[in-house]
Design a protein around this motif. Sequence first.
Motif, PDB file in Angstrom:
ATOM      1  N   PRO A   3       0.819  -1.213   0.000  1.00 36.64           N
ATOM      2  CA  PRO A   3       0.000   0.000   0.000  1.00 36.64           C
ATOM      3  C   PRO A   3       0.849   1.258   0.000  1.00 36.64           C
ATOM      4  O   PRO A   3       1.852   1.360   0.704  1.00 36.64           O
ATOM      5  N   VAL A   4       0.451   2.223  -0.808  1.00 38.07           N
ATOM      6  CA  VAL A   4       1.122   3.516  -0.860  1.00 38.07           C
ATOM      7  C   VAL A   4       0.550   4.385   0.240  1.00 38.07           C
ATOM      8  O   VAL A   4      -0.655   4.650   0.269  1.00 38.07           O
ATOM      9  N   ARG A   5       1.378   4.842   1.144  1.00 37.55           N
ATOM     10  CA  ARG A   5       0.905   5.626   2.275  1.00 37.55           C
ATOM     11  C   ARG A   5       1.044   7.108   1.964  1.00 37.55           C
ATOM     12  O   ARG A   5       2.101   7.702   2.111  1.00 37.55           O
ATOM     13  N   ALA A   6      -0.067   7.687   1.525  1.00 37.59           N
ATOM     14  CA  ALA A   6      -0.040   9.090   1.108  1.00 37.59           C
ATOM     15  C   ALA A   6       0.267  10.028   2.256  1.00 37.59           C
ATOM     16  O   ALA A   6       0.893  11.067   2.082  1.00 37.59           O
ATOM     17  N   GLY A   7      -0.174   9.689   3.442  1.00 37.61           N
ATOM     18  CA  GLY A   7      -0.036  10.616   4.557  1.00 37.61           C
ATOM     19  C   GLY A   7       1.364  10.704   5.127  1.00 37.61           C
ATOM     20  O   GLY A   7       1.654  11.590   5.919  1.00 37.61           O
ATOM     21  N   ALA A  86      11.259   6.019  -3.966  1.00 35.08           N
ATOM     22  CA  ALA A  86      10.025   5.658  -4.663  1.00 35.08           C
ATOM     23  C   ALA A  86       8.819   6.433  -4.140  1.00 35.08           C
ATOM     24  O   ALA A  86       7.988   6.917  -4.915  1.00 35.08           O
ATOM     25  N   GLY A  87       8.707   6.559  -2.815  1.00 30.75           N
ATOM     26  CA  GLY A  87       7.585   7.299  -2.252  1.00 30.75           C
ATOM     27  C   GLY A  87       7.588   8.750  -2.680  1.00 30.75           C
ATOM     28  O   GLY A  87       6.541   9.321  -3.021  1.00 30.75           O
ATOM     29  N   ALA A  88       8.774   9.363  -2.686  1.00 29.24           N
ATOM     30  CA  ALA A  88       8.883  10.758  -3.114  1.00 29.24           C
ATOM     31  C   ALA A  88       8.491  10.906  -4.575  1.00 29.24           C
ATOM     32  O   ALA A  88       7.828  11.877  -4.963  1.00 29.24           O
ATOM     33  N   ALA A  89       8.889   9.939  -5.414  1.00 31.53           N
ATOM     34  CA  ALA A  89       8.546  10.005  -6.836  1.00 31.53           C
ATOM     35  C   ALA A  89       7.035   9.961  -7.036  1.00 31.53           C
ATOM     36  O   ALA A  89       6.483  10.710  -7.857  1.00 31.53           O
ATOM     37  N   LEU A  90       6.356   9.117  -6.283  1.00 32.26           N
ATOM     38  CA  LEU A  90       4.901   9.023  -6.426  1.00 32.26           C
ATOM     39  C   LEU A  90       4.204  10.272  -5.912  1.00 32.26           C
ATOM     40  O   LEU A  90       3.183  10.698  -6.465  1.00 32.26           O
ATOM     41  N   ARG A  91       4.729  10.884  -4.880  1.00 34.38           N
ATOM     42  CA  ARG A  91       4.148  12.130  -4.392  1.00 34.38           C
ATOM     43  C   ARG A  91       4.353  13.258  -5.411  1.00 34.38           C
ATOM     44  O   ARG A  91       3.457  14.065  -5.644  1.00 34.38           O
ATOM     45  N   LEU A  92       5.527  13.324  -6.020  1.00 37.14           N
ATOM     46  CA  LEU A  92       5.747  14.323  -7.070  1.00 37.14           C
ATOM     47  C   LEU A  92       4.823  14.057  -8.260  1.00 37.14           C
ATOM     48  O   LEU A  92       4.332  14.992  -8.897  1.00 37.14           O
ATOM     49  N   ALA A  93       4.587  12.780  -8.555  1.00 35.58           N
ATOM     50  CA  ALA A  93       3.655  12.439  -9.628  1.00 35.58           C
ATOM     51  C   ALA A  93       2.256  12.966  -9.315  1.00 35.58           C
ATOM     52  O   ALA A  93       1.573  13.512 -10.184  1.00 35.58           O
ATOM     53  N   ALA A  94       1.832  12.812  -8.054  1.00 35.81           N
ATOM     54  CA  ALA A  94       0.523  13.326  -7.650  1.00 35.81           C
ATOM     55  C   ALA A  94       0.475  14.845  -7.766  1.00 35.81           C
ATOM     56  O   ALA A  94      -0.525  15.425  -8.212  1.00 35.81           O
ATOM     57  N   ALA A  95       1.558  15.500  -7.377  1.00 37.16           N
ATOM     58  CA  ALA A  95       1.621  16.962  -7.480  1.00 37.16           C
ATOM     59  C   ALA A  95       1.511  17.407  -8.935  1.00 37.16           C
ATOM     60  O   ALA A  95       0.848  18.410  -9.251  1.00 37.16           O
ATOM     61  N   LEU A  96       2.143  16.677  -9.848  1.00 39.00           N
ATOM     62  CA  LEU A  96       2.069  17.012 -11.266  1.00 39.00           C
ATOM     63  C   LEU A  96       0.654  16.867 -11.809  1.00 39.00           C
ATOM     64  O   LEU A  96       0.220  17.659 -12.663  1.00 39.00           O
ATOM     65  N   GLU A  97      -0.077  15.877 -11.324  1.00 37.62           N
ATOM     66  CA  GLU A  97      -1.464  15.722 -11.771  1.00 37.62           C
ATOM     67  C   GLU A  97      -2.297  16.930 -11.354  1.00 37.62           C
ATOM     68  O   GLU A  97      -3.167  17.386 -12.102  1.00 37.62           O
ATOM     69  N   LEU A  98      -2.044  17.452 -10.164  1.00 33.04           N
ATOM     70  CA  LEU A  98      -2.774  18.641  -9.718  1.00 33.04           C
ATOM     71  C   LEU A  98      -2.333  19.886 -10.476  1.00 33.04           C
ATOM     72  O   LEU A  98      -3.147  20.773 -10.762  1.00 33.04           O
ATOM     73  N   LEU A  99      -1.065  19.967 -10.818  1.00 31.80           N
ATOM     74  CA  LEU A  99      -0.603  21.080 -11.648  1.00 31.80           C
ATOM     75  C   LEU A  99      -1.284  21.026 -13.014  1.00 31.80           C
ATOM     76  O   LEU A  99      -1.694  22.067 -13.561  1.00 31.80           O
ATOM     77  N   GLN A 100      -1.450  19.829 -13.545  1.00 34.98           N
ATOM     78  CA  GLN A 100      -2.151  19.669 -14.816  1.00 34.98           C
ATOM     79  C   GLN A 100      -3.613  20.071 -14.689  1.00 34.98           C
ATOM     80  O   GLN A 100      -4.187  20.698 -15.595  1.00 34.98           O
ATOM     81  N   THR A 101      -4.238  19.752 -13.570  1.00 34.96           N
ATOM     82  CA  THR A 101      -5.617  20.182 -13.343  1.00 34.96           C
ATOM     83  C   THR A 101      -5.718  21.706 -13.378  1.00 34.96           C
ATOM     84  O   THR A 101      -6.611  22.270 -14.014  1.00 34.96           O
ATOM     85  N   CYS A 102      -4.806  22.375 -12.696  1.00 36.79           N
ATOM     86  CA  CYS A 102      -4.777  23.835 -12.722  1.00 36.79           C
ATOM     87  C   CYS A 102      -4.688  24.343 -14.157  1.00 36.79           C
ATOM     88  O   CYS A 102      -5.453  25.224 -14.575  1.00 36.79           O
TER      89      CYS A 102
END
Length: 390
Positions: A3-7, A86-102
């Motif tokens: 499991p990926v722990r987002a928190g 790996a965890g940092a990479a997935l968090r940056l990936a999530a941040a990029l998705e939100l930047l794309q939403t903007c």
Amino acid sequence: MRPVRAGDPHGAVEARAVDADVTGAVEQMLDGVLGERLADAAAADALFARDIAERVARFTLGGGKRLRGRFVWWGLRVCGGGDEAAGAALRLAAALELLQTCALVHDDVMDGAELRRGGPALHAEVRTQYGRRAGTGDGARSAAAFGRSAAILAGDLALAWSDDIVLDTGVPGHARSAVHALWRTMRTEMVAGQYLDLHAQATVSHSPARALHTARLKSARYSVERPLLLGAALAGADDRATGALRAAGRCAGLAFQLHDDLLGVFGDPAETGKPSGDDIREGKLTYLTAVARARAEATGDHAALGTLDAALGAPDLTAADMDRVREVLVSTGARAALEDKVALLADRSTAHLADLHDAAPSALRSLHALLRATSGASTRTPVAAHGGER
């Protein structure tokens, strides 16, 4: 997959498990971090959470190929990064998705686009929800203005959330400075590209060189090149590997945008999720139309120039009018020239991977396939049944 722990910004993630389903891992992380942000929004105000924050979350989770996050991941892996980053990479990936939403939400406001991903754009959805309840006076106009304003705030919130995720991520010490510098640069480039897009419309620019420069800034760099470099930075890549990924990403990113321009005119709306020809109706400067105009001018094709002049920036363009534009884009050779350029850029992109001598073969194969698919060079442009086809 573990499991990926987002928190937990320092949470351990098993890299090999992510390799098997990068998109799934990015979405799992995204779901977790958005859950946290929605809880914060609800604590601030329930109406705001329902109307704005939840829409941002739905928009972000509801579409897209997680392209940018996948480039972060494979940039990390081809440079030897593993569990520690790996965890940092997935968090940056999530941040990029939100930047794309903007970027997408604001882009739809600026373009007055009604559709996104086959459904209503966010500003159109809010307008419909409130209708004539949105203010006094001219109800339709008030509702439209309210929808646009709400969408601007939604895009702002997505940007704020993306920055929050980056700042809260436990980036390895050796990479912290490089990651944050790349993030700052990428945001600035994206906004600069959007402004140049607007400026070209306002000044009726027809320059092919200007069109390419705008495409690089507005989309190419933050879609491919910068995400790859973020992954490389997390892995502590050397100058040779970083340079190879920069060159590969720059070529594939531009191919991606040029192919998108082709889809915007020749693509099937059932596949693209947007009406065909919107860039023409909005009078956008694209490399496709700039090349067509330059070729028509060079050959003295005044009929083609007249068709382009009449169509570019004409919001009430009919289907028959669009067919005539497509015929010009084909007859001038602009479409074929762009398809050839996309193929050439795709080949150059993957050729740069040869400099990644120490990369794991499986990671290199995955990145190679992703670059090819992103560039749109694996097949010719999929088209609807328009006139003027080749």
